[in-house]
Design a protein around this motif. Structure first.
Motif, short mmCIF file in Angstrom:
data_model
loop_
_atom_site.label_atom_id
_atom_site.label_comp_id
_atom_site.label_asym_id
_atom_site.label_seq_id
_atom_site.Cartn_x
_atom_site.Cartn_y
_atom_site.Cartn_z
N ALA A 118 0.76 -1.08 0.06
CA ALA A 118 -0.01 -0.09 0.12
C ALA A 118 0.84 1.32 -0.08
O ALA A 118 0.51 2.26 -0.52
N LEU A 119 1.75 1.11 0.67
CA LEU A 119 2.91 2.36 0.94
C LEU A 119 3.74 2.66 -0.47
O LEU A 119 3.73 3.68 -0.96
N LEU A 120 3.83 1.63 -1.33
CA LEU A 120 4.53 1.40 -2.62
C LEU A 120 3.68 2.16 -3.67
O LEU A 120 3.95 2.96 -4.42
N ARG A 121 2.34 1.71 -3.60
CA ARG A 121 1.22 1.97 -4.55
C ARG A 121 0.97 3.24 -4.29
O ARG A 121 0.33 3.97 -5.10
N ARG A 122 0.90 3.95 -3.05
CA ARG A 122 0.11 5.27 -2.68
C ARG A 122 0.65 6.50 -3.63
O ARG A 122 1.85 6.64 -3.72
N ARG A 123 -0.11 7.16 -4.25
CA ARG A 123 0.11 8.00 -5.07
C ARG A 123 -1.11 9.13 -5.01
O ARG A 123 -2.16 8.84 -4.76
N SER A 124 -0.76 10.39 -5.61
CA SER A 124 -1.84 11.43 -5.59
C SER A 124 -2.46 11.10 -7.13
O SER A 124 -1.84 11.06 -8.20
N ILE A 125 -3.62 10.67 -7.08
CA ILE A 125 -4.36 10.45 -8.35
C ILE A 125 -5.70 11.18 -8.40
O ILE A 125 -6.49 11.28 -7.55
N ARG A 126 -5.51 11.97 -9.55
CA ARG A 126 -6.59 13.04 -9.77
C ARG A 126 -7.88 12.94 -10.69
O ARG A 126 -8.67 13.47 -10.84
N PHE A 127 -7.27 11.97 -11.52
CA PHE A 127 -8.60 11.37 -12.47
C PHE A 127 -9.44 10.20 -12.41
O PHE A 127 -8.42 9.00 -12.10
N TYR A 128 -10.58 9.99 -12.26
CA TYR A 128 -11.28 8.97 -12.16
C TYR A 128 -12.17 8.56 -12.95
O TYR A 128 -12.76 9.24 -13.81
N LYS A 129 -12.72 7.05 -13.07
CA LYS A 129 -13.69 6.66 -13.77
C LYS A 129 -15.05 7.27 -13.35
O LYS A 129 -15.19 7.54 -11.98
#
Ligand code: FMN
Length: 206
Positions: free
Chosen positions: A27-38
């Motif tokens: 989860a720490l590795l995957r954590r990213r700020s993601i701004r666009f969603y389906k």
């Protein structure tokens, strides 16, 4: 002072789940700020899980929460602006950690206004869910003086990171938004006089 929500509709959230197929390290590795969603809706289970991670009760005896809090004062309040969550009417809600429920506050997600108050950040307009982390300062200041102000913002960071990690675990996207007009958010959400927004987080499917 706290408002009386006696006549508001209450939504019982499904209980959170404490097992996951991904590790905390993943989860720490995957954590990213993601701004666009389906466009697909979030499920109530996902929302329940995110809310539990953000401020939920993790010790029934002492009512401690998933998030640490200076002196266990718990100054944070969590609001939701819902556009597209299964089994939730679009609107503004407040999370009640003690009972793991939502209080339905008002109709309509108020997204155009929130979008403008966040300096036209597109993800605030489009996300199926926006969480608004707010705080009261009077109790923590009574205990710790001016240093209490610092503690509120530190705690907001803890809460936000929990949301980030829970979203990573659920394979959802989120981003912390610190750029907003405080007074505008207060006005849009009709917050009590002593509550102030500290962070917003848009959440959606990736
Ligand atoms: C205090 C703070 C305020 C932020 N405010 C915003 C914001 O207003 N809008 C936004 O899109 N991202 C915001 N971010 C997210 C950062 O842009 C992001 O964390 C950074 O680019 C690093 O990317 P990562 O989170 O994917 O590692 C904020 C992050 C922090 C810690």
């Amino acid at each position: 002072m706290p408002r009386n929500h006696q006549n508001n509709k209450i939504i019982k959230l499904p209980p959170p789940i404490f097992k996951s197929s991904i590790s905390i390290e993943e989860a720490l590795l995957r954590r990213r700020s993601i701004r666009f969603y389906k466009d697909n809706p979030l499920t109530l289970n996902e929302v329940s899980q995110i809310l539990w991670a953000s401020q939920g009760i993790s010790d029934e005896t002492y009512k401690f929460r998933t998030c640490p809090s200076a002196g266990a004062i718990y100054p944070l309040k969590l609001y939701l602006s819902v556009i597209n969550v299964e089994n939730l009417e679009p609107g503004i809600y407040k999370y009640v950690p003690e009972t793991h429920e939502l209080i339905y506050l008002s109709k309509g997600a108020k997204r155009d206004a929130l979008f403008e108050a966040c300096l036209n950040q597109e993800w605030i307009k489009r996300a199926p869910l926006v969480l608004i982390i707010c705080a009261t300062f009077y109790k923590i200041k009574a205990r710790y003086g001016e240093r209490g102000i610092r503690y509120v913002f530190v705690e907001t960071g803890h809460c936000s990171q929990n949301i980030y990690l829970q979203c990573a675990s659920l394979n959802l996207g989120t981003v912390a938004v610190g750029a907003f007009d405080d007074e505008e958010i207060k006005r849009i959400l009709d917050l009590p006089k002593d509550e102030f927004p500290t962070y917003l987080m848009s959440v959606g499917r990736i």
